[in-house]
Design a protein around this motif. Structure first.
Motif, short mmCIF file in Angstrom:
data_model
loop_
_atom_site.label_atom_id
_atom_site.label_comp_id
_atom_site.label_asym_id
_atom_site.label_seq_id
_atom_site.Cartn_x
_atom_site.Cartn_y
_atom_site.Cartn_z
N ALA A 211 1.06 -1.18 0.22
CA ALA A 211 -0.45 -0.16 -0.18
C ALA A 211 0.88 1.50 -0.29
O ALA A 211 -0.01 2.61 -0.22
CB ALA A 211 -1.15 0.10 1.03
N LYS B 242 -6.43 -4.98 -1.84
CA LYS B 242 -6.66 -3.34 -1.88
C LYS B 242 -5.38 -3.14 -2.94
O LYS B 242 -5.03 -1.29 -3.17
CB LYS B 242 -6.01 -3.44 -0.47
CG LYS B 242 -5.38 -2.07 0.12
CD LYS B 242 -5.26 -1.80 1.48
CE LYS B 242 -5.02 -0.65 1.88
NZ LYS B 242 -5.08 -0.16 3.36
N ARG C 69 -7.29 -1.86 -6.14
CA ARG C 69 -7.92 -1.58 -5.37
C ARG C 69 -6.92 0.15 -5.70
O ARG C 69 -7.45 1.22 -5.98
CB ARG C 69 -8.85 -1.37 -3.94
CG ARG C 69 -10.19 0.00 -4.01
CD ARG C 69 -10.25 -0.20 -3.05
NE ARG C 69 -9.46 -0.56 -1.21
CZ ARG C 69 -8.99 0.69 -0.51
NH1 ARG C 69 -9.09 1.55 -0.71
NH2 ARG C 69 -8.41 0.18 0.31
N CYS D 254 -5.82 -10.44 0.50
CA CYS D 254 -6.86 -9.31 1.13
C CYS D 254 -5.59 -8.18 0.66
O CYS D 254 -5.80 -6.72 0.33
CB CYS D 254 -6.85 -9.11 2.62
SG CYS D 254 -7.83 -10.13 3.05
N GLN D 255 -4.24 -8.57 0.96
CA GLN D 255 -2.91 -7.17 0.40
C GLN D 255 -3.48 -7.01 -0.98
O GLN D 255 -3.08 -6.18 -1.69
CB GLN D 255 -1.83 -7.77 0.81
CG GLN D 255 -2.38 -7.82 1.94
CD GLN D 255 -0.28 -7.77 3.15
OE1 GLN D 255 0.56 -8.44 2.11
NE2 GLN D 255 -0.44 -8.17 4.26
#
Length: 357
Positions: free
Chosen positions: A195, A245, A248, A241-242
Motif C-alpha cells: 500500500a 487492496k 483498489r 487481501c493485500q
C-alpha cells in the motif's frame, strides 16, 4: 564475488588496545540485503531439477506431510517437470549473459540501489542481494556480509504483498543463515509495501506509460497476481487481501471506475482449489464476452521472470487469443525503473531509521 564484497572481506583493523596477535576486524558498516525468489543456474535438466527440488521441498510452498509429498516429488514431478520447465526457461533465457531475466534484472536493481544508498549515506551502507532458492544463496551472502563488517543488516524481501510462501520463507532462510554466525549482527526485516504510495504511484505510471503509446485503449486491465491455495487464506495468510487492496489503490490512483480493472490469480499447481478467478480462465472468458483488447499487469512481481515473460506472455496470451481476443498488451514489471527504485529506497530508508542519520 563482486569487487565491493571482496574488498570488504580483506580490509580490517586491529581493535584499539588489543594485543599484537589479536585478529583484525572489519570496519563496522550497515548492510541491506534484498532477496528475491530465485532462479536455476541453467535450463538443462540437472540445473532445473536442483532448483525445483529446493523450491518444491519448501514446507512454506507445499505444506503436505513429507511422507506423502516427497515420493510424489522425487518419483514423478522431478522426473518430468525439469524438462518442461527447462524448455520454458530456454524461451526467455538471457543467452548473452547466460542467466535468467530475473537474475539480470535483480542485478540491475541492486546496482541502482547501491548508487542511491552511496549518494545518501556514502560508504556506511553495503547493499547486496540473495535468492531464496538457487544462487547466490542467502547463507553465502550473509557469511560474506558479516565478514565484511556488517554489524547491522536490514533484510528486504522484494515482495510487495506478504505471503507465507514468499516473504516468510525468505525470512526463514535469513534466520537460518544467522544461526551459523559466531557473532550475529543486529537485524531487521522489512515489512511488505503493498500500500506504499510510492509503489502504487510507480505501478500507475507504468500503466499510463504503456497505455499512452497505444493507438486503441484496452477494454480491461487485468491485474494478475501469483496464486496460492485458497486454504492458506482461510488459515490466516493476508496475501489475498493485500492483493485486492493493491488493485483498489492502483485503480483509484488511475482515476478509473471498478469495471476497468479485474484482479485474478495465476500459476495454479496441484489438485487443491486456489485463489480465484484464475487468470488463464478469466482472460478467455473476457474474450468470449467480446472484449477484444486487454492489458495485463503483474503487481506481485518486483521483476519480470518465468511467470510473467513466459506464463503471462505465453500461456495466458494464447488463452485469450484462442477464445477470440485480438490484442493482448503486457505491461512489464517495475524492474529497475527509476520510480520503482525510488519506492524501494523509501522502504530501505524507513527500515534503517535509527541506525543511520
Amino acid at each position: 564475488m563482486d569487487s565491493t564484497m571482496a574488498a570488504g572481506t580483506t580490509a580490517g583493523i586491529r581493535p584499539e588496545h588489543a594485543p599484537g596477535d589479536h585478529p583484525k576486524v572489519a570496519v563496522p558498516k550497515i548492510g541491506v540485503l534484498v532477496a528475491n525468489l530465485g532462479t536455476p543456474d541453467g535450463y538443462d535438466y540437472w540445473s532445473m531439477r536442483r532448483y525445483l527440488n529446493e523450491f518444491l521441498s519448501d514446507k512454506r510452498v507445499i505444506d503436505y506431510p513429507s511422507w506423502k509429498w516427497q515420493p510424489i516429488l522425487q518419483g514423478i514431478v522431478l522426473t518430468k517437470r525439469p524438462f518442461s520447465s527447462g524448455a520454458n526457461y530456454k524461451l526467455i533465457w538471457n543467452e548473452e549473459l547466460d542467466e535468467s531475466p530475473l537474475m539480470t534484472i535483480t542485478k540491475a536493481q541492486v546496482a541502482k540501489l547501491r548508487d542511491a544508498c552511496a549518494a545518501r549515506w556514502g560508504t556506511a551502507v553495503q547493499v547486496e542481494f540473495c535468492m531464496r532458492y538457487g544462487n547466490p544463496s542467502t547463507r553465502d551472502v550473509v557469511d560474506r556480509m558479516v565478514a565484511a563488517g556488517c554489524e547491522k543488516i536490514l533484510f528486504f524481501p522484494l515482495y510487495p504483498q506478504y505471503a507465507g510462501a514468499t516473504t516468510a520463507t525468505a525470512n526463514d532462510q535469513f534466520f537460518r543463515a544467522l544461526m551459523a554466525q559466531k557473532r550475529q549482527p543486529a537485524v531487521r526485516t522489512a515489512p511488505e509495501y503493498f500500500a506504499s504510495p510510492r509503489y502504487i504511484d510507480a505501478l500507475a505510471r507504468s500503466v499510463e506509460t504503456v497505455l499512452s503509446g497505444l493507438d486503441d485503449q484496452p477494454g480491461k486491465l487485468v491485474a494478475s497476481y501469483h496464486g496460492m491455495p485458497k486454504r492458506y487464506l482461510m488459515e490466516g495468510d493476508p496475501y489475498h487481501c493485500q492483493c485486492q487492496k493493491t488493485s483498489r489503490l492502483l485503480r483509484e490512483r488511475l482515476g478509473w471506475d471498478r469495471s476497468r480493472l479485474d484482479t485474478t490469480f495465476q500459476s495454479v499447481f496441484g489438485p487443491e482449489e486456489w485463489l480465484k478467478p484464475y487468470t488463464v480462465e478469466h482472460v478467455a472468458e473476457l474474450a468470449k464476452q467480446g472484449v477484444k483488447h486487454i492489458a495485463v499487469i503483474s503487481p506481485a512481481f518486483s521483476a519480470d521472470c518465468i511467470e510473467t515473460l513466459e506464463e503471462i506472455n505465453g500461456e495466458i496470451r494464447e488463452a485469450f487469443e484462442h477464445a477470440g481476443g485480438e490484442r493482448f498488451t503486457y505491461i512489464p514489471c517495475l524492474n529497475d525503473d527509476d520510480a520503482h527504485i525510488e519506492a524501494l529506497m523509501a522502504e530501505i530508508a524507513d527500515g534503517l531509521a535509527g541506525w543511520i542519520a
